[in-house]
Design a protein around this motif. Structure first.
Motif, PDB file in Angstrom:
ATOM      1  N   ASN A 189       0.403  -1.679  -0.090  1.00 47.81           N
ATOM      2  CA  ASN A 189      -0.013   0.203   0.277  1.00 47.81           C
ATOM      3  C   ASN A 189       1.139   1.174  -0.366  1.00 47.81           C
ATOM      4  O   ASN A 189       0.683   2.283  -0.691  1.00 47.81           O
ATOM      5  N   ALA A 232      -4.051  -4.635  -2.910  1.00 44.85           N
ATOM      6  CA  ALA A 232      -5.642  -4.099  -2.932  1.00 44.85           C
ATOM      7  C   ALA A 232      -5.742  -2.446  -3.097  1.00 44.85           C
ATOM      8  O   ALA A 232      -7.057  -1.955  -3.583  1.00 44.85           O
ATOM      9  N   GLU A 239      -6.606  -0.056  -6.096  1.00 46.54           N
ATOM     10  CA  GLU A 239      -8.375  -0.584  -6.429  1.00 46.54           C
ATOM     11  C   GLU A 239      -8.513   0.515  -6.024  1.00 46.54           C
ATOM     12  O   GLU A 239      -9.991   1.981  -6.788  1.00 46.54           O
ATOM     13  N   GLY A 299      -4.809  -2.031  -9.145  1.00 50.37           N
ATOM     14  CA  GLY A 299      -5.103  -3.446  -8.236  1.00 50.37           C
ATOM     15  C   GLY A 299      -5.333  -4.615  -8.143  1.00 50.37           C
ATOM     16  O   GLY A 299      -4.007  -5.188  -9.479  1.00 50.37           O
TER      17      GLY A 299
END
Length: 421
Positions: free
Chosen positions: A263, A307, A310, A320
């Protein structure tokens, strides 16, 4: 932009409430009105402002000097909060006992008199000296002040001691975790294949090239078959941190070094970092897989994006995770190892029959008892677990995020040895 503003607003509100509580327990309860209380109040206000200012501004040019005091205070604040909250119950018991004894003493000290004597003495006093009602029996204010100061000293020493230990641990060399994991589909001839796994190096304002070089040296000493770097490599742009990431070019392994995004790459310019990591010699798995061909057989090594892609406003291949692209249309007879930054991604990976997922993200909790909260959102916090039939190994990470502090979750590099099941 709205997401950033929301984060800043939430952070300011939470830290403000925490500092208000700390002010009540450490300033108001331990001082009498006057100069000391005013000084303590100003200090509490300044520290409350320091936390969000540090987290927002330390990635700006010329503001990295704020990182050390700001992030260290964040850890001290956290442990002050934990200690004081834990002490609330015994403090409440002490106060209740004090009030009960005060009432008992007040009852014993009252002397019964006859009605004529009482009449001769006149009406009973309604107030004690100082204007306090006669029937309002409260604990001695000096004792209450002494108790509050004792609690404050204990909490302060405990928080400072735990934070000091945590700084030493976080800045020390990563520990090596060796784990053997059986895979049912792994050929006997591939038994013992070793994957050096590292995550969450978090190259940033408090680290430099020496931090990266130490991790690379440990990985190279393992003489692994594969190297897997499972996300959160950086906290800043390539321009700011490219020199600190440069030692990654020295990584050595028999069949290659691989990387998937975390992330924090999406907060730091993911496109530039993917290009830079590729330039340094690591193969970035962008929702794709590689066949690892050995003399004993073939292993599928797959990787999916984090993730966060996304919702990060990124388009194209980095937008993503795409499990079907990485895992679909493969030989089901081969074992497959998936690199995915967050353990929770195994919930989707399990649908594709993944034998083993290697992840990071959690930092093992980084600060006990914060690991208990991490466990509410991630299926595995540290070590080996299982999600819907897929084995998930989570390494603690070799760096730190925010405070340069690790308590109960030392920095870690993991050597995963695959065994034929």
């Amino acid at each position: 932009m709205l997401a950033v503003l929301g984060f800043v607003a939430t952070l300011t509100l939470v830290t403000g409430l925490i500092h208000f509580y700390l002010w009540r327990r450490l300033v108001r309860d331990t001082t009498r009105p006057g100069r000391s209380r005013r000084a303590g109040s100003l200090l509490a206000l300044g520290l409350a402002v320091l936390v969000p200012t540090t987290m927002v501004s330390t990635r700006s040019a010329g503001m990295s000097w704020l990182a050390w005091p700001g992030y260290v205070w964040l850890a001290v604040m956290f442990y002050l909060l934990v200690v004081l909250v834990v002490l609330e119950v015994p403090m409440l018991v002490v106060r209740l006992v004090g009030r009960t004894r005060g009432r008992q003493v007040g009852t014993l000290d009252s002397v019964p008199v006859t009605a004529p004597a009482a009449a001769a003495a006149g009406p009973p006093p309604t107030e004690l000296p100082g204007g306090r009602p006669a029937d309002d029996v409260v604990p001695d204010p000096s004792r209450r002040l002494l108790l509050a100061r004792g609690v404050a000293v204990f909490a302060g020493l405990t928080a400072a001691g735990v934070t000091g230990y945590g700084v030493r641990t976080a800045l020390g060399p990563p520990r090596l975790d060796r784990v053997r994991i059986p895979l049912a589909r792994l050929p006997r001839a591939m038994d013992g294949l070793r994957i050096a796994t590292v995550s969450d190096i978090h190259i940033g304002p408090l680290t430099g090239p020496a931090h990266t070089a130490r991790i690379v040296e440990l990985i190279n000493s393992l003489d692994a078959d594969l190297v897997a770097v499972v996300g959160d490599l950086v906290d800043g742009t390539v321009t700011e941190l490219g020199s600190s990431a440069a030692p990654l070019a020295d990584l050595r392994s028999r069949y290659g070094s691989f990387f998937v995004t975390g992330n924090h790459e999406y907060y730091s310019g993911v496109e530039e970092w993917v290009a830079e990591v590729n330039r340094l010699g690591l193969q970035v798995l962008v929702n794709e897989r590689r066949e690892i061909v050995t003399s004993g057989g073939v292993l599928d090594l797959a990787g999916v994006n984090d993730a966060t892609g996304e919702t990060a406003g990124v388009s194209g291949p980095l937008a993503g995770p795409d499990y079907d692209r990485a895992l679909g249309d493969r030989d089901p007879g081969r074992p497959v190892v998936l690199l995915a930054h967050q353990p929770v991604q195994a919930q989707e990976a399990a649908r594709y029959g993944v034998d083993l997922q290697l992840s990071g993200h959690t930092h093992g909790g980084q600060l006990v008892p914060f690991n208990l909260l991490v466990g509410l959102v991630q299926p595995v916090v540290s070590g080996l677990g299982s999600v819907d039939g897929t084995q998930v190994y989570v390494t603690n990470g070799a760096g730190f995020w925010g405070p340069p502090v690790r308590v109960g979750a030392p920095p870690q590099v993991s050597l995963v040895e695959l065994r034929a099941g």
